[in-house]
Design an enzyme around this catalytic site. Structure first.
Site, PDB file in Angstrom:
ATOM      1  N   LYS A  54     -27.592 -33.681   7.981  1.00  0.00           N
ATOM      2  CA  LYS A  54     -27.125 -33.507   9.366  1.00  0.00           C
ATOM      3  C   LYS A  54     -27.850 -32.321  10.003  1.00  0.00           C
ATOM      4  CE  LYS A  54     -22.632 -35.638   8.643  1.00  0.00           C
ATOM      5  NZ  LYS A  54     -21.242 -35.478   8.195  1.00  0.00           N
ATOM      6  N   GLN A  98     -16.703 -31.061   7.523  1.00  0.00           N
ATOM      7  CA  GLN A  98     -17.037 -32.109   6.552  1.00  0.00           C
ATOM      8  C   GLN A  98     -15.814 -32.465   5.702  1.00  0.00           C
ATOM      9  OE1 GLN A  98     -20.143 -33.740   6.335  1.00  0.00           O
ATOM     10  NE2 GLN A  98     -19.041 -35.089   4.948  1.00  0.00           N
ATOM     11  N   ASP A 121     -16.761 -35.678  15.771  1.00  0.00           N
ATOM     12  CA  ASP A 121     -16.388 -36.745  14.833  1.00  0.00           C
ATOM     13  C   ASP A 121     -15.358 -37.693  15.465  1.00  0.00           C
ATOM     14  OD1 ASP A 121     -17.660 -37.058  12.417  1.00  0.00           O
ATOM     15  OD2 ASP A 121     -16.475 -35.546  11.357  1.00  0.00           O
TER      16      ASP A 121
END
Ligand code: NAD
Length: 296
Positions: A54, A98, A121
């Protein structure tokens, strides 16, 4: 029928190039560089790989990448304090924590402490509610990537019968909402669904997000249907490690009109959509027009 392969790798490269163009424009015309902060707690090897790629791709499209690696025993208080700091940092337009988090941390609490406008997200309860009511939101990256590929392949999805197999908060449910938003007739199937083969056989669009290797055989697929395989399963075959999806690719490709491979289908689209969401968040934060074709 031999299915057309939907090349997610090539599509993701196109999306990233589009993001990079927009980022260059933002820098030149507005003096703004979008920034993505990624928070990793602990040393889960898979999470470390994801976070690394990422960060690399964030920099490749010209954005600033801020990585925060915390010890596995970081307290909830310290993690929430970091998120509060990132929420208030104008250089940070997107925040990603994460998952999974170590067991002693409350995932819902942590995710819901992110500023919804920076929740790239799309897991914050506000964004879930906005998506569910058809309002502007941050959309979870994996289903957004699936939607982009479907729109690219079909143009309009209006009136199509879609079946989503799997009802997770990360993939299945938001995927169903997005398909509904594009006027599909949507069925969500799951582990308790009766006669799954029959449900799948009616679908013009099948999105499989289960996590069971090759559980959908080709003879469940309606002739000419579009198959989006979200599953990523590691198996051992002929003494070799292999990645396979939730769909039996070989038999499904004989009946489907179009199909995503694993690897090289949905997977690469997820990070591309994370970058697209960061760009969208940055544009919204600065009251600038949103990039076209990169949102739901
Ligand atoms: P999850 O475990 O949270 O959810 C799985 C869902 O499948 C559940 O809702 C369950 O009801 C359903 N299910 C289980 N057994 C079933 C059965 N026999 N028949 C029908 N439904 C059944 O998983 P998830 O997070 O949604 O992920 C699903 C898969 O997608 C996994 O393989 C994961 O690795 C993959 N994934 C890929 C990406 C990507 O970027 N490509 C992103 C997220 C998840």
């Amino acid at each position: 029928m031999v299915a057309q392969v939907i090349d997610g790798k090539a599509f993701a490269a196109k999306v990233r190039a589009q993001v990079a163009d927009q980022v260059a424009k933002l820098k030149e015309e507005n003096g703004i560089t979008p920034g993505l902060a990624v928070v990793l707690v602990g040393e889960d090897p898979a999470s470390q790989v994801y976070v690394r790629s990422k960060g690399k791709m964030t920099v490749e499209v010209g954005m600033n990448s801020y990585e925060h690696k915390l010890d596995v025993d970081t307290s909830e208080e310290d993690l929430l304090a970091l998120i509060a700091k990132l929420n208030n940092d104008p250089a940070v337009h997107g925040i990603l924590v994460q998952l999974p988090l170590p067991k002693h941390l409350n995932e819902d609490l942590v995710i819901n402490s992110i500023d919804p406008a920076k929740d790239v997200d799309g897991f914050h309860i506000s964004n879930v509610g906005l998506l569910g009511t058809g309002q502007k939101s941050m959309v979870p990256c994996t289903p957004l990537g699936c939607l982009m590929m479907l729109r690219d392949h079909h143009g309009s999805l209006s009136g199509m019968d879609a079946v989503v197999i799997g009802r997770s908060n990360i993939v299945g449910k938001p995927m169903a909402q997005l398909l509904l938003g594009d006027s599909c007739t949507v069925t969500i199937a799951h582990s308790r669904t009766k006669d799954l083969p029959d449900v799948v056989r009616r679908a013009d669009i099948v999105v499989a997000a289960v996590g069971r290797p090759e559980m959908v055989p080709g003879d469940w697929i309606k002739e000419g249907a579009t198959v989006i395989d979200v599953g990523i399963n590691r198996i051992e075959r002929d003494g070799k490690n292999k990645l396979v999806g939730d769909v039996d690719y070989a038999s499904a490709a004989e009946r489907a009109g179009a199909i995503t491979p694993v690897p090289g289908g949905v997977g690469p689209m997820t990070i591309a959509c994370l970058l697209a969401n960061t760009l969208t968040a940055c544009c919204r934060a600065n009251s600038l027009p949103e990039p076209e074709g990169l949102t739901a």
